[in-house]
Each structure stands twice: as structure tokens, then as C-alpha cells.
Design a protein around this motif. Structure first.
Motif, short mmCIF file in Angstrom:
data_model
loop_
_atom_site.label_atom_id
_atom_site.label_comp_id
_atom_site.label_asym_id
_atom_site.label_seq_id
_atom_site.Cartn_x
_atom_site.Cartn_y
_atom_site.Cartn_z
N GLY A 100 54.98 -0.97 86.69
CA GLY A 100 56.03 -1.52 85.97
C GLY A 100 56.69 -0.41 85.17
O GLY A 100 56.06 0.61 85.35
N ASP A 101 57.78 -0.62 84.57
CA ASP A 101 58.32 0.31 83.90
C ASP A 101 58.53 0.02 82.26
O ASP A 101 59.12 0.73 81.58
N GLY A 102 57.92 -1.15 81.88
CA GLY A 102 57.70 -1.37 80.53
C GLY A 102 59.02 -1.64 79.77
O GLY A 102 59.13 -1.83 78.69
N GLY A 103 59.95 -1.92 80.69
CA GLY A 103 61.33 -2.12 80.24
C GLY A 103 62.13 -0.95 79.73
O GLY A 103 63.34 -1.04 78.98
N ARG A 140 49.07 1.01 77.80
CA ARG A 140 50.41 0.74 78.47
C ARG A 140 51.09 -0.22 77.95
O ARG A 140 52.34 -0.37 77.74
N ASP A 141 50.31 -1.47 77.93
CA ASP A 141 51.00 -2.88 77.63
C ASP A 141 51.72 -2.55 76.39
O ASP A 141 52.83 -3.14 76.06
N LEU A 142 50.94 -1.87 75.22
CA LEU A 142 51.57 -1.85 74.06
C LEU A 142 52.47 -1.04 73.85
O LEU A 142 53.29 -0.94 72.87
N CYS A 143 52.82 -0.10 74.84
CA CYS A 143 53.80 1.10 75.10
C CYS A 143 55.10 0.63 75.52
O CYS A 143 56.25 1.24 75.72
#
Length: 246
Positions: free
Chosen positions: A27-30, A83-86
Motif C-alpha cells: 500500500g501507499d499509506g495515503g 509502517r501502519d503508524l507511518c
């Protein structure tokens, strides 16, 4: 063995325009937020002249790489939680009001500018203008208040390799497509991509590459790199989310 033998002259180019396969994998994390008129993403160079290892022991790392040559490490840590937190949404929620320090992209006289993280992300995080000079280019890289960002950093798992006599110090950065630090010297260290990709160029200590100290990394890639003979080209590789480059 002195740590100085590991000095390398580095150039790095970031992009947050994640290629399709990385979008599927991590994913691109937004962070990938294309808009009208945005320059095309920097083309990815498939040429990689740095060895990749997924099965490296600590003993082999010290013997073959730590003091003599670069290597790309894969699959050694699981930083999915970090990664989720970023993601864009979470970082803005946690640190939007925090003041971050931006640096210019020229070689010798870095200017520093402080502003709220949310302002940087929402107003300044855009693809590199290919015609801007280094002293007119600002990005967030490395100047962290460790105490303020400690709640994030504690979730990061570094590679399971360390060198005796060294103390780790984390730096964290976010920059737009085509952004990059100019050529600079570096001793022992590592860099991990969380989102997007990062293209590296490395010369040995005895080699001084041709580059203008106030031109951006993107300008060097566009104007100087294509004219280099193969024998004059640096070591290079593009790394993606989860890969570590020590």
C-alpha cells in the motif's frame, strides 16, 4: 579495523509515487496523492549493481560487507506495525502540530526552516521541480526531536546487525517524488524504506563525481548521469518498502 574504511560518497533520490507492484504489496499509506499538473513520477531504473541478501548471518555481514562494500538486506525484520503508524492519516493525527526542521538540497550551506509538520505535509510535500536550484528546495529529512517522536520510533525494529563501538541514532524523513539529498560522505549506517522507493548512487572514497553543489539530485540525474560512461557510473540500486540498505 577503522570505521573510516567504510566511508562512501552517497546520493539518494526519493519518490512517493509508488509503483504498481509496491501498491499491491504494502500500500501507499495515503502518501500517493496525484493532482492535476503534477510532474510524472521519476522513472525507475531496473539496473542494480549492489548485491541483495535475504539470508545473511551476522558473521558474514561483518566479514564481507560491514567495512568494505554495500549490501541490500531483505526480509530480516518485520516493521508492518511501524509502517501502519507511518500512514499519512496517522502521522498527521499524532504529529500534525509538531514542529519539524526542513533542509535545503544544496551541498555546502544547508538552510534550515522550522514549521508545523501538518503545514509541511499539506502545503509543501509535492514532486521536485526539475528546474529548481538546491537552495530553493526544502524537504524534511533527519532533523527529528527524538523525545517528541519517541512514541513512533519505539515501534521500529532495526536490522539485527550492529557494529562494536557504534551507537544507533534514528532519523526519519518524508519527501516528495524526485526529492533527494546531494552527494555527501557517510560512515556506518543503514536506511530502510517504509513507503515509496529510494534510488541510491554510491561512489568509493577515492572518486569525486561530477556534480554542481547547488543543483538538485533530480537535475544531476537528468543532466549529468545519462552522459556518464559505464565505467564512470556509480554503484546504484532502487530499494522498495521493507528493504534495508546499510
Amino acid at each position: 579495523m577503522a570505521l573510516g574504511v567504510r566511508l562512501l560518497l552517497l546520493l539518494a533520490l526519493w519518490t512517493l509515487a509508488v509503483p504498481a507492484r509496491s501498491l499491491r504489496e504494502a500500500g501507499d499509506g495515503g502518501w500517493r496523492r496525484p493532482g492535476p499538473g503534477a510532474p510524472a513520477a521519476v522513472a525507475e531504473e531496473e539496473r542494480c549493481t549492489v548485491e541483495r541478501r535475504a539470508d545473511l548471518s551476522y558473521a558474514e555481514f561483518v566479514q564481507r560487507y560491514a567495512f568494505s562494500r554495500p549490501v541490500i538486506l531483505q526480509g530480516l525484520t518485520d516493521n508492518s506495525r511501524f509502517r501502519d503508524l507511518c500512514s499519512r492519516q496517522r502521522l498527521l493525527a499524532l504529529f500534525g502540530d509538531s514542529v519539524v526542521r526542513l533542509s535545503t538540497a544544496n551541498t555546502y550551506s544547508y538552510q534550515k526552516v522550522d514549521l508545523p509538520f501538518q503545514e509541511y505535509v499539506e502545503q509543501m510535500l509535492h514532486p521536485q521541480d526539475p528546474f529548481s536550484m538546491g537552495n530553493d528546495t526544502l524537504y524534511f529529512f533527519g532533523d527529528n526531536n527524538f523525545t517528541e517522536w519517541a512514541s513512533l520510533f519505539r515501534h521500529y525494529s532495526p536490522p539485527p546487525f550492529s557494529l562494536l563501538g557504534t551507537i544507533p541514532a534514528y532519523s526519519f524523513g518524508i519527501a516528495g517524488a524526485g526529492s533527494g539529498v546531494p552527494f555527501h560522505w557517510h560512515g556506518p549506517g543503514f536506511s530502510e524504506v517504509i513507503y515509496g522507493r529510494k534510488r541510491w548512487f554510491l561512489y568509493p572514497p577515492a572518486k569525486t563525481p561530477e556534480f554542481h553543489p547547488n543543483k538538485t539530485t533530480l537535475a544531476w540525474l537528468r543532466d549529468t548521469y545519462p552522459a556518464l560512461a559505464l565505467s564512470a557510473r556509480p554503484l546504484e540500486c532502487t530499494i522498495h518498502a521493507g528493504a534495508v540498505f546499510p
